[in-house]
Design a protein around this motif. Structure first.
Motif, PDB file in Angstrom:
ATOM      1  N   ARG A   1       2.228   1.665  -3.497  1.00 32.47           N
ATOM      2  CA  ARG A   1       1.173   2.389  -4.652  1.00 32.47           C
ATOM      3  C   ARG A   1       0.834   3.677  -4.337  1.00 32.47           C
ATOM      4  O   ARG A   1       0.830   4.532  -5.232  1.00 32.47           O
ATOM      5  N   GLN A   2       0.997   3.990  -2.880  1.00 36.99           N
ATOM      6  CA  GLN A   2       0.693   5.523  -2.719  1.00 36.99           C
ATOM      7  C   GLN A   2       1.895   6.406  -3.131  1.00 36.99           C
ATOM      8  O   GLN A   2       1.715   7.537  -3.500  1.00 36.99           O
TER       9      GLN A   2
ATOM     10  N   SER B   1       1.531   6.950  -6.950  1.00 34.44           N
ATOM     11  CA  SER B   1       0.525   7.624  -7.393  1.00 34.44           C
ATOM     12  C   SER B   1       0.834   9.121  -7.163  1.00 34.44           C
ATOM     13  O   SER B   1       0.679  10.223  -7.889  1.00 34.44           O
TER      14      SER B   1
ATOM     15  N   GLN C   1       0.919  -1.188   0.052  1.00 33.84           N
ATOM     16  CA  GLN C   1       0.053   0.053   0.123  1.00 33.84           C
ATOM     17  C   GLN C   1       0.801   1.320  -0.093  1.00 33.84           C
ATOM     18  O   GLN C   1       0.706   2.242  -0.628  1.00 33.84           O
TER      19      GLN C   1
END
Length: 213
Positions: A206-207, A210, A203
């Protein structure tokens, strides 16, 4: 979904990972992952089951009536898993004695029926086999990661007893000589903590991606 081989592999290993994203098959994943060797054995058995099941389902998809497809898929999965369990009992009896209880549970892994219904029943045998391989590879690396974390923290070793169970002593590794180990990592709660750490790392990655994009 885009069914190019590259996209299928990326989905199974990463974005649609069975163990890390969909959180399927957690019972054997958490139960067997107290060491790397057991994780490897169950992971390879699951990978083989996914490939063979997808291949069989894709091969008979035109002969399967829609109303009875789920019972037929379940029968195929049970037959494949039984064959794998018997083969392991015949050729790897030492390893089967350790993880044999969990091999039949592969048949109840929702990932097998899910991939058979969602993908293999709608695609060619070749693409279905690639999808099964990708899903199995994704499950295998998560299982290995959890097993490696628990065994390394719990005992300071990796692939312990590979010589006895697989007749491959060269796999045994002791990267932390003299380390007494942490009992918590070898207990059932250690599996939950290791998997939670992997999910949190994914997670965070992924953050960060982004934000950077």
């Amino acid at each position: 979904m885009n069914t190019t081989p590259r996209r299928i592999l990326e989905y199974g290993v990463s974005s649609g990972n069975v163990g890390l994203v969909q959180l399927l098959g957690l019972c054997p994943l958490l139960a067997v992952s107290h060491n790397t060797l057991n994780a490897l054995g169950l992971g390879l058995a699951t990978l083989l089951a996914l490939v063979l099941t997808n291949l069989a389902v894709a091969s008979i998809r035109r002969l399967t009536h829609r109303d009875v497809r789920i019972p037929i898929f379940a029968t195929v999965i049970a037959a494949v898993v039984t064959a794998i369990e018997l083969a392991m009992r015949a050729w790897l009896p030492e390893l089967h004695a350790v993880i044999g209880l969990f091999v039949p549970l592969i048949a109840s892994n929702c990932a097998l029926l899910g991939r058979a219904e969602a993908f293999a029943s709608r695609q060619s045998p070749a693409r279905a086999a690639i999808d099964g391989f990708a899903a199995g590879l994704g499950f295998l690396w998560v299982l290995l990661a959890v097993g490696a974390i628990r065994e390394l923290i719990g005992s300071g070793r990796l692939f312990a007893e590979a010589g006895r169970l697989l007749h491959a002593p060269w796999l045994e590794w002791h990267p932390l000589p003299g380390y007494e180990g942490l009992l918590l990592a070898t207990l059932p709660i250690g599996a939950f903590l290791a998997l939670a750490c992997l999910i949190a790392m994914r997670q965070a990655w992924r953050q960060r991606r982004s934000v950077d994009s």
